[in-house]
Design an enzyme around this catalytic site. Sequence first.
Site, PDB file in Angstrom:
ATOM      1  N   HIS A   1       0.865  -1.197   0.000  1.00  0.00           N
ATOM      2  CA  HIS A   1       0.000   0.000   0.000  1.00  0.00           C
ATOM      3  C   HIS A   1       0.893   1.236   0.000  1.00  0.00           C
ATOM      4  O   HIS A   1       1.278   1.736   1.055  1.00  0.00           O
ATOM      5  CB  HIS A   1      -0.917  -0.034   1.227  1.00  0.00           C
ATOM      6  CG  HIS A   1      -1.921   1.078   1.294  1.00  0.00           C
ATOM      7  ND1 HIS A   1      -3.094   0.975   2.005  1.00  0.00           N
ATOM      8  CD2 HIS A   1      -1.931   2.331   0.755  1.00  0.00           C
ATOM      9  CE1 HIS A   1      -3.776   2.098   1.901  1.00  0.00           C
ATOM     10  NE2 HIS A   1      -3.077   2.948   1.150  1.00  0.00           N
TER      11      HIS A   1
ATOM     12  N   HIS B   1       1.204   4.829  -2.534  1.00  0.00           N
ATOM     13  CA  HIS B   1       0.802   5.612  -3.717  1.00  0.00           C
ATOM     14  C   HIS B   1       2.066   6.253  -4.258  1.00  0.00           C
ATOM     15  O   HIS B   1       2.709   7.024  -3.538  1.00  0.00           O
ATOM     16  CB  HIS B   1      -0.205   6.692  -3.330  1.00  0.00           C
ATOM     17  CG  HIS B   1      -1.429   6.146  -2.663  1.00  0.00           C
ATOM     18  ND1 HIS B   1      -2.613   5.949  -3.335  1.00  0.00           N
ATOM     19  CD2 HIS B   1      -1.643   5.718  -1.388  1.00  0.00           C
ATOM     20  CE1 HIS B   1      -3.513   5.446  -2.498  1.00  0.00           C
ATOM     21  NE2 HIS B   1      -2.942   5.294  -1.308  1.00  0.00           N
TER      22      HIS B   1
ATOM     23  N   HIS C   1      -9.555   0.958  -1.040  1.00  0.00           N
ATOM     24  CA  HIS C   1      -9.488   1.632   0.256  1.00  0.00           C
ATOM     25  C   HIS C   1     -10.882   1.572   0.877  1.00  0.00           C
ATOM     26  O   HIS C   1     -11.873   1.939   0.226  1.00  0.00           O
ATOM     27  CB  HIS C   1      -9.111   3.102   0.078  1.00  0.00           C
ATOM     28  CG  HIS C   1      -7.664   3.357  -0.215  1.00  0.00           C
ATOM     29  ND1 HIS C   1      -6.993   2.757  -1.232  1.00  0.00           N
ATOM     30  CD2 HIS C   1      -6.757   4.166   0.402  1.00  0.00           C
ATOM     31  CE1 HIS C   1      -5.735   3.191  -1.244  1.00  0.00           C
ATOM     32  NE2 HIS C   1      -5.560   4.052  -0.261  1.00  0.00           N
TER      33      HIS C   1
ATOM     34  N   GLU D   1     -10.977   3.494   6.234  1.00  0.00           N
ATOM     35  CA  GLU D   1      -9.912   4.406   6.689  1.00  0.00           C
ATOM     36  C   GLU D   1     -10.609   5.502   7.488  1.00  0.00           C
ATOM     37  O   GLU D   1     -10.525   5.539   8.707  1.00  0.00           O
ATOM     38  CB  GLU D   1      -9.150   4.974   5.478  1.00  0.00           C
ATOM     39  CG  GLU D   1      -8.046   5.968   5.847  1.00  0.00           C
ATOM     40  CD  GLU D   1      -7.399   6.638   4.615  1.00  0.00           C
ATOM     41  OE1 GLU D   1      -7.975   6.581   3.508  1.00  0.00           O
ATOM     42  OE2 GLU D   1      -6.307   7.246   4.789  1.00  0.00           O
TER      43      GLU D   1
ATOM     44  N   ASP E   1       1.840   4.063   2.703  1.00  0.00           N
ATOM     45  CA  ASP E   1       0.776   4.891   2.115  1.00  0.00           C
ATOM     46  C   ASP E   1       1.350   6.045   1.266  1.00  0.00           C
ATOM     47  O   ASP E   1       1.466   5.906   0.049  1.00  0.00           O
ATOM     48  CB  ASP E   1      -0.164   5.416   3.205  1.00  0.00           C
ATOM     49  CG  ASP E   1      -1.552   5.745   2.699  1.00  0.00           C
ATOM     50  OD1 ASP E   1      -1.837   5.492   1.518  1.00  0.00           O
ATOM     51  OD2 ASP E   1      -2.372   6.252   3.494  1.00  0.00           O
ATOM     52  N   ASP E   2       1.664   7.161   1.919  1.00  0.00           N
ATOM     53  CA  ASP E   2       2.214   8.332   1.214  1.00  0.00           C
ATOM     54  C   ASP E   2       3.423   8.816   2.010  1.00  0.00           C
ATOM     55  O   ASP E   2       3.350   9.853   2.706  1.00  0.00           O
ATOM     56  CB  ASP E   2       1.139   9.430   1.126  1.00  0.00           C
ATOM     57  CG  ASP E   2      -0.082   8.954   0.382  1.00  0.00           C
ATOM     58  OD1 ASP E   2      -0.053   8.908  -0.855  1.00  0.00           O
ATOM     59  OD2 ASP E   2      -1.066   8.584   1.051  1.00  0.00           O
TER      60      ASP E   2
END
Length: 333
Positions: free
Chosen positions: A16, A18, A196, A199, A277-278
């Site tokens: 996961h 991005h 997703h 969340e 994630d980011d």
Amino acid sequence: MNQLELIRALPKAELHVHIEGTFEPELMFAIAQRNHIDIPYKSVEEVKQAYNFHNLQSFLDIYYAGANVLVYEQDFYDLAWAYFEKCAEDHVVHTEMFFDPQTHTDRGVAFKTVIDGLQRACDDAKSKLGISSHLIMCFLRHLSEEAAFETLAQALPYKEQIIGVGLDSSEVGHPPSKFERVFAKAREAGFLIVAHAGEEGPPEYVWEALDLLKVNRIDHGVRSEEDEALMQRLIAEKMPLTVCPLSNLKLCVVEDMADHNIRRLLQQGVHVTVNSDDPSYFGGYMNDNFIAISEALDLTADELKQLAINSFEASFIDDTQKNHWKNQILALA
Ligand code: ADE
Ligand code: ZN
């Protein structure tokens, strides 16, 4: 070996991330300059000061603005290559990275430009760093079903390079059911499915992702804990949750890392994995996430190993590769 040494030594898969969320301010400035694109910041420090998010939407506004400087194939290559270098540092040996085609095609960048740049970086990561990878394209859920259908059509010529389809962006108000038909078409075309859910959105969205989208994995899913029947379903189906601890902290899904439920989920038998994630926006890559939960939740060596094993088991690699990495993990002292 102490916990920190173990975290560094463990081979890990990231499921996961991005790719647009790995965009470090230094690289953003360099690409903006060479593409002659203005960004509303004077310095790297100013960019970092803007990263004071308090929820998913306040993050997404800045994340999409940053992606605007990506125009050419080389830009997408440089973005992904920088991420692969971080993977090498953290002993991430396999990654399944998301990209958001609509963020780029809506600005007039061709789908081919995006995929060619990412694919070239994936090929170099394999040959130069020994890191394997898959690409997963995500539909932006704040956009329409029709736009998702168009994106799916654009992706079909690149089917061999894209292993799966996912769903990201603003969750609340955009339930998985909005995209039931386009995901059915993606499944028919042979894509694996992730989404997703849970969340910021409620457990009902996780149910929809399972029942309507027929996902192979849930991204985040931490709010599933609010629904006991859902927990039993996830455990029974060994449904992976790709959990992102530093993201949850930064976007105020949890107030304090000591309150994070990843350890409870693991202990109850949910197939949780650790992910970034980011990472450029949320304060850390894979090992930073492992270290944060290990310290805040006092994880044991066996729990850390289980999380690493889960990452391979939940991945889209074949069983031979899964067993290879699992044996390497079990062989660690
Ligand atoms: N796009 C990038 N990061 C995301 C996240 N954490 N949730 C939803 N959409 C995203
Ligand atoms: Zn995400």
